[in-house]
Design an enzyme around this catalytic site. Structure first.
Site, PDB file in Angstrom:
ATOM      1  N   ASP A  15       0.857  -1.186   0.000  1.00  0.00           N
ATOM      2  CA  ASP A  15       0.000   0.000   0.000  1.00  0.00           C
ATOM      3  C   ASP A  15       0.891   1.233   0.000  1.00  0.00           C
ATOM      4  O   ASP A  15       1.694   1.428   0.917  1.00  0.00           O
ATOM      5  CB  ASP A  15      -0.869  -0.043   1.275  1.00  0.00           C
ATOM      6  CG  ASP A  15      -1.886   1.079   1.327  1.00  0.00           C
ATOM      7  OD1 ASP A  15      -1.631   2.149   0.737  1.00  0.00           O
ATOM      8  OD2 ASP A  15      -2.923   0.888   1.973  1.00  0.00           O
ATOM      9  N   LYS A  19      -3.560  10.305 -12.017  1.00  0.00           N
ATOM     10  CA  LYS A  19      -5.005  10.365 -12.275  1.00  0.00           C
ATOM     11  C   LYS A  19      -5.672  11.302 -11.262  1.00  0.00           C
ATOM     12  O   LYS A  19      -5.407  11.199 -10.055  1.00  0.00           O
ATOM     13  CB  LYS A  19      -5.585   8.949 -12.102  1.00  0.00           C
ATOM     14  CG  LYS A  19      -7.047   8.829 -12.530  1.00  0.00           C
ATOM     15  CD  LYS A  19      -7.769   7.701 -11.823  1.00  0.00           C
ATOM     16  CE  LYS A  19      -7.374   6.306 -12.194  1.00  0.00           C
ATOM     17  NZ  LYS A  19      -7.895   5.855 -13.475  1.00  0.00           N
TER      18      LYS A  19
HETATM   19  C1  LIG Z   1      -7.263   1.658 -12.473  1.00  0.00           C
HETATM   20  S1  LIG Z   1      -6.346   0.444 -11.623  1.00  0.00           S
HETATM   21  C2  LIG Z   1      -4.764   0.575 -12.389  1.00  0.00           C
HETATM   22  C3  LIG Z   1      -4.691  -0.013 -13.776  1.00  0.00           C
HETATM   23  C4  LIG Z   1      -3.267  -0.078 -14.274  1.00  0.00           C
HETATM   24  N1  LIG Z   1      -2.740   1.243 -14.562  1.00  0.00           N
HETATM   25  C5  LIG Z   1      -3.137  -0.910 -15.519  1.00  0.00           C
HETATM   26  O1  LIG Z   1      -2.682  -0.394 -16.537  1.00  0.00           O
HETATM   27  O2  LIG Z   1      -3.450  -2.111 -15.488  1.00  0.00           O
HETATM   28  C6  LIG Z   1      -6.083   1.224 -10.073  1.00  0.00           C
HETATM   29  C7  LIG Z   1      -5.247   0.413  -9.108  1.00  0.00           C
HETATM   30  O3  LIG Z   1      -4.891   1.249  -7.984  1.00  0.00           O
HETATM   31  C8  LIG Z   1      -4.650   0.359  -6.901  1.00  0.00           C
HETATM   32  N2  LIG Z   1      -4.571   1.085  -5.629  1.00  0.00           N
HETATM   33  C9  LIG Z   1      -5.533   1.810  -5.024  1.00  0.00           C
HETATM   34  N3  LIG Z   1      -5.092   2.315  -3.849  1.00  0.00           N
HETATM   35  C10 LIG Z   1      -3.801   1.898  -3.709  1.00  0.00           C
HETATM   36  C11 LIG Z   1      -2.806   2.090  -2.709  1.00  0.00           C
HETATM   37  N4  LIG Z   1      -3.059   2.817  -1.592  1.00  0.00           N
HETATM   38  N5  LIG Z   1      -1.590   1.525  -2.873  1.00  0.00           N
HETATM   39  C12 LIG Z   1      -1.339   0.772  -3.984  1.00  0.00           C
HETATM   40  N6  LIG Z   1      -2.245   0.562  -4.978  1.00  0.00           N
HETATM   41  C13 LIG Z   1      -3.462   1.114  -4.852  1.00  0.00           C
HETATM   42  C14 LIG Z   1      -5.837  -0.597  -7.003  1.00  0.00           C
HETATM   43  O4  LIG Z   1      -5.594  -1.777  -6.284  1.00  0.00           O
HETATM   44  C15 LIG Z   1      -5.956  -0.803  -8.515  1.00  0.00           C
HETATM   45  O5  LIG Z   1      -5.319  -1.988  -8.918  1.00  0.00           O
END
Ligand SMILES: C[S@@+](CC[C@H](N)C(=O)[O-])C[C@H]1O[C@@H](n2cnc3c(N)ncnc32)[C@H](O)[C@@H]1O
Length: 227
Positions: free
Chosen positions: A117, A181
């Site tokens: 995380d 984003k």
């Molecule tokens: C839209 S997806 C990303 C897609 C990726 N860019 C791809 O091309 O496959 C967003 C991701 O952010 C991750 N995420 C959200 N909060 C997070 C955190 N605090 N630390 C790490 N990852 C996180 C989610 O688990 C999710 O897999």
């Protein structure tokens, strides 16, 4: 999009696949299925071997803002399932790429994967150590699962964007780039005001692969003025 030679603009683009609503399937699931079946980026991502349609967004962001360079140290925050990292793996030849997500990511050639995380204490250090030094480029496609409640979704995504920007400001090399984003509206302008003095050039880019109805847009900040 028409200019992107990687993207096959099929003749069948206007031939929509209809999804019959089935008993037991919620209407939101039917809508999701309909969108997936009729989304040209879903099928072209599959045929190009990308794990997610998000890969097209990074390709289009780089076409518009030109920030990827062959020998950069890059971190991909929120990388699962790995579409952006696949693009990086094919483009970054002599640099170093680290991908991190709370979810597991299947191995990608040339990419070091960390499951963790980003908001947790100590994770920044782990990323910099894995990169072998400070990053030149910080990418964040981090997003929280959407709830359908506009304000809640906005605040959760903007919080993740702030985490990415904090990481970037703390760690980026001088002249570095951050791409993150954001969701339009609400706290977007205060976030922008906070980072404006720290970068030479900031713009917002909405890649064609980002759904029109989505509030998602990407902040591209170049030329980090490290103190
Ligand atoms: C839209 S997806 C990303 C897609 C990726 N860019 C791809 O091309 O496959 C967003 C991701 O952010 C991750 N995420 C959200 N909060 C997070 C955190 N605090 N630390 C790490 N990852 C996180 C989610 O688990 C999710 O897999």
């Amino acid at each position: 999009m028409g200019k992107n030679k990687d993207f096959p603009l099929g003749a069948g683009r206007n031939q929509k696949t209809r999804v019959k609503s089935a008993r037991g399937r919620r209407s939101s699931s039917t809508r999701w299925l309909h969108r997936q079946l009729n989304d040209p980026y879903v099928s072209s991502a599959r045929s190009a071997g990308f794990r997610s349609r998000a890969a097209w967004k990074l390709i289009q962001l780089d076409e518009k803002a030109q920030f990827l360079s062959h020998n950069a140290r890059i971190v991909d925050l929120g990388a699962a399932p790995g579409g952006w990292s696949q693009v990086l793996s094919s483009r970054i030849k002599s640099g170093n790429i680290v991908a991190i997500d709370v979810l597991e990511i299947e191995p990608i050639a040339g990419v070091q994967i960390i499951q963790g995380d980003v908001s947790e204490r100590g994770v920044s250090g782990t990323i910099v150590e894995a990169l072998g030094g400070c990053p030149d480029i910080v990418l964040s496609d981090m997003a929280a699962p959407t709830t359908g409640h506009r304000q809640t979704d906005h605040l959760r995504t903007m919080n993740l964007c702030e985490i990415a920007l904090d990481f970037a400001i703390e760690n980026l090399n001088r002249g570095g780039t951050v791409v993150a984003k954001v969701f339009q509206g609400g706290t977007q302008s205060s976030l922008l005001a906070g980072i404006k003095p720290l970068f030479e050039n900031i713009k917002h880019v909405k890649p064609a692969a980002s759904r029109k109805e989505s509030p998602e847009i990407y902040l591209v900040a170049k030329g980090f003025k490290k103190r």
